[in-house]
Scaffold this active site. Structure first.
Site, PDB file in Angstrom:
ATOM      1  N   HIS A  80      65.922  47.481  26.225  1.00 49.74           N
ATOM      2  CA  HIS A  80      65.429  47.834  24.903  1.00 49.74           C
ATOM      3  C   HIS A  80      64.045  47.230  24.722  1.00 49.74           C
ATOM      4  CE1 HIS A  80      69.246  49.509  23.645  1.00 49.74           C
ATOM      5  NE2 HIS A  80      69.846  48.464  24.170  1.00 49.74           N
ATOM      6  N   CYS A  86      60.709  52.302  21.965  1.00 44.05           N
ATOM      7  CA  CYS A  86      61.998  52.767  22.475  1.00 44.05           C
ATOM      8  C   CYS A  86      62.161  54.265  22.236  1.00 44.05           C
ATOM      9  CB  CYS A  86      63.128  51.992  21.798  1.00 44.05           C
ATOM     10  SG  CYS A  86      64.738  52.290  22.536  1.00 44.05           S
TER      11      CYS A  86
END
Length: 110
Positions: free
Chosen positions: A22, A34
């Site tokens: 992430h 992201c």
């Protein structure tokens, strides 16, 4: 951090890629790094399927994991189309990496 690894053949063709992690650029739902990386990678996979008829081997998992393997022995004209789509994905991901390098890293391996 999003870790992306592009695996190339000896001749330089993309044979597979993995993406995991992430970005942690912002809170969930507001993380543009992201979201961008996900849109680019899934868009490339969906484009390969829709525009070439090739069905890559796809694996998804937790923590943003995506693995895509291109089948071997594709006809040359189809392989060229697949490679163009993958190279476009790489250029787009490198653009994000250039501006947000603390949050995404691209590695190339043979």
């Amino acid at each position: 951090m999003i870790e992306t690894t592009i695996y190339r053949t000896e001749t330089g063709r993309v044979r597979s890629f993995t993406m995991s992690g992430h970005a942690l650029f912002a809170n969930h739902g507001n993380d543009i790094v992201c979201a961008g990386a996900s849109a680019i990678s899934f868009g490339a996979v969906n484009s390969i399927i829709a525009l070439t008829g090739v069905q890559p081997e796809i694996e998804q998992g937790e923590d943003g994991f995506l693995r895509c393997v291109i089948p071997e022995n594709l006809p040359e004209d189809v392989q060229e189309k697949v490679q163009l789509l993958l190279e476009g994905m790489i250029v787009s991901l490198q653009t994000i990496e250039r501006d947000y390098g603390k949050y995404i890293k691209i590695t190339f391996k043979k």
